[in-house]
Design a protein around this motif. Sequence first.
Motif, short mmCIF file in Angstrom:
data_model
loop_
_atom_site.label_atom_id
_atom_site.label_comp_id
_atom_site.label_asym_id
_atom_site.label_seq_id
_atom_site.Cartn_x
_atom_site.Cartn_y
_atom_site.Cartn_z
N GLU A 156 0.87 -1.18 0.00
CA GLU A 156 0.00 0.00 0.00
C GLU A 156 0.90 1.23 0.00
O GLU A 156 1.79 1.36 0.84
N ARG A 157 0.68 2.09 -0.97
CA ARG A 157 1.50 3.30 -1.13
C ARG A 157 2.98 2.97 -1.34
O ARG A 157 3.87 3.68 -0.85
N ASN A 199 -3.52 -1.86 7.35
CA ASN A 199 -4.81 -2.37 6.89
C ASN A 199 -4.66 -3.87 6.78
O ASN A 199 -4.07 -4.38 5.83
N ARG A 316 -2.88 3.38 16.90
CA ARG A 316 -2.84 4.57 16.03
C ARG A 316 -3.99 5.54 16.33
O ARG A 316 -5.11 5.12 16.64
N PHE A 318 -5.03 7.74 14.09
CA PHE A 318 -5.57 8.19 12.79
C PHE A 318 -7.04 7.74 12.70
O PHE A 318 -7.40 6.86 11.93
N ASP A 362 -3.23 14.22 6.94
CA ASP A 362 -2.65 13.00 6.43
C ASP A 362 -1.41 13.25 5.57
O ASP A 362 -1.50 13.23 4.36
N PHE A 363 -0.27 13.41 6.19
CA PHE A 363 1.00 13.41 5.45
C PHE A 363 1.03 14.32 4.22
O PHE A 363 1.59 13.97 3.17
N TYR A 391 2.09 11.55 -0.91
CA TYR A 391 1.59 12.86 -1.35
C TYR A 391 2.74 13.76 -1.80
O TYR A 391 2.55 14.95 -2.02
N HIS A 525 -3.56 9.34 -5.57
CA HIS A 525 -2.92 10.53 -5.01
C HIS A 525 -1.72 11.05 -5.79
O HIS A 525 -0.86 11.72 -5.24
C1 BDP Z 1 -3.33 7.27 4.20
C2 BDP Z 1 -3.19 6.31 3.07
C3 BDP Z 1 -3.84 4.99 3.30
C4 BDP Z 1 -3.46 4.47 4.67
C5 BDP Z 1 -3.83 5.47 5.71
C6 BDP Z 1 -3.35 5.08 7.11
O1 BDP Z 1 -3.73 6.92 1.92
O2 BDP Z 1 -3.43 4.13 2.28
O3 BDP Z 1 -4.08 3.25 4.92
O4 BDP Z 1 -3.22 6.69 5.46
O5 BDP Z 1 -2.37 5.66 7.54
O6 BDP Z 1 -2.27 8.15 4.10
O7 BDP Z 1 -3.95 4.25 7.75
#
Ligand code: BDP
Length: 676
Positions: A156-157, A199, A316, A318, A362-363, A391, A525
Amino acid sequence: DRGYKMWLRYNQITNQEVLEEYQSCLQHLHFSVNTATILAAVDELQAGLSSMINHSLHVLKTKDQRATLLLTIEESIAKEENVQVEIEDEGYVIKSIKNNRLIIFGKTDIGVLYGVFHLLRLMQTQCSLKHIYIVEQPKNSLRMLNEWDNMDGSIERGYAGVSIFFENNQFTKDWERVKDYARLLASVGINGIAFNNVNVHEQETKLITPEYLPTVAKVANIFRMYGIKTFLSINYASPISLGGMDTADPLNEEVRQWWKDKAKEIYRFIPDFGGVLVKADSEHRPGPFTYNRTHADGANMLAGAFAPFDGIVLWRCFVYDCMQDWRDRSTDRARAAYDHFKPIDGKFHKNVVLQIKNGPMDFQVREAVSPLFGAMPNTNQMLELQITQEYTGQQKHLCYLVPQWKEILDFDTYANGVNTPIKSIVDGSQYKYDHCGITAVSNVGNDDNWTGHTLAQANLYGYARLAWNPDLSAELITDEWAKLTFGVDEQVVQVVSNMLLQSWHIYEKYTSPLGVGWMVNPGHHYGPNVDGYEYSVWGTYHFADSKGIGVDRTVATGTGFTNQYFKENKELYETLNNCPDELLLFFHHVPYTHQLKSGDTVIQHIYNTHFEGVEEAIGLKKSWLSLEAKISPSIFNGVSERLQHQIEHAKEWRDVINTYFYRKSGIEDEKNRKIY
Ligand code: BDP
């Protein structure tokens, strides 16, 4: 040479004087203990020396005067050589002692390993080993990486190939590469890794079952040798997915028992397992909210299960509503983490650490810092950064993030009055935290050079150096990395360092302006899309209309987010007069004609920076081309191609953003440049 060795290249030293110095001092080695870590340190030394100075060390079984290099964890030996022995477990001392000899002392074998890597770094950067007395210990106790790797091999990313840990829903077969990763990370002091994505999907949920635990243990064995603890991201709903239960309610006795048994089982396979990383109630992941419980209830349930084994829970923050109605202006995603967590300060067990992203959104390329830092004196906190350039140009653009991270670490929260920077909160010196530190989302994959863009290796290196010591300057870290990667040629070091140090600002100039963020294509993104996230559910808006732009987060007229900061920062952000230009649109909605502190209007600033950004991206490539004769062709060409792409893509950014705002505002560019 495609860059596989990263900063552990150990190139042959050709400077005769330096070579002779090293050869004469590095002859005979004695080490007093035989742990796997010490043996790994010795292997590294021998490999490094034979490639840098054409000989390896002769190992002496007993300690005698011939030993020109001593590795030891024994205080008595260190004391004989007048070496300071009061250091922390991971600390080390490198000292030159009589008769042109050296001693490396560590409290533990890990300290010795770090000392050996430091010695090799000194040699790679061709520093003299005479008259040195280096005492080092890490400022942060947790210095971690989070890999966002999935078992199907995808990341992921991830922007540098596929996973080095997994393929086809199984573990990798390339264990050498895992070991090389461990070496690289240990060489810069990383001491923890969670190697599956936060995830956690169906397949990865099973990582904590006997089907996979033996192989998780194999990964842990490799990392352990290099002083790195293994963690796993877990699925909060595992009692349902794996245990066949119908609930994952943290207060349910059977659920609690299930986790206790699970922890016991994990530690049977991995006795020093670090603990678990949890993304709960976030972006469709399960969590305690489903059962009307708090995040303290959720985290503590796990903490209780892992505490008997000294495991920790990285929880976390977030957490936000990713399904909000964009028509509803009363919610503000930036507020979410603080609103959820601040009220439950002090309610978490000692072995829970809250993992907080640097910003409240978010970053983004530029955003305010999270107001949670310092706001929870009674709860362990750690900082989460993102090395992978989600990003920030996805490792196709050059964007060196160390200067951004320095700003974050040095940001004064005023939590304990003046001079309470974020670094002093997450290193545990402000409040008596039991566990704390820094973590970051890694940027590696199985590309030959690990990071896609070779210059993106500097982000991984720089992150780790800052996690070890946040006081290091960006310039020093950059200089080190450039030398380790390209050798000590002054021109190369200077050009590469300048390119790196300017690159974040350049990237910021041609992307979304003044801290507003989010003008990217939804989903992946990458690339400009001004309204891509404007009418969606993610809470990511800029509110541009024909008159102005920006998010009003003030107490007076907006979402009230500014109130989450300590007084000094609240006052800084609340009023237009005080708010720094670079975050203006993060905190305020203003007319395009609003005058910035720089003297330009907002609209003129947008035009100017977007034109400048492209010119400066062109400058980056020009600088790089000047090094052609001095860089190995495959690295040179790879980087050149990416810089060319960056230029083309920066033009696209410039034109999309400028045109959009020209059309919205109808205001001409003062300098009459071409806007489409
Ligand atoms: C975002 C990402 C996503 C991540 C999420 C996270 O786009 O893919 O799962 O953060 O940190 O930056 O959980």
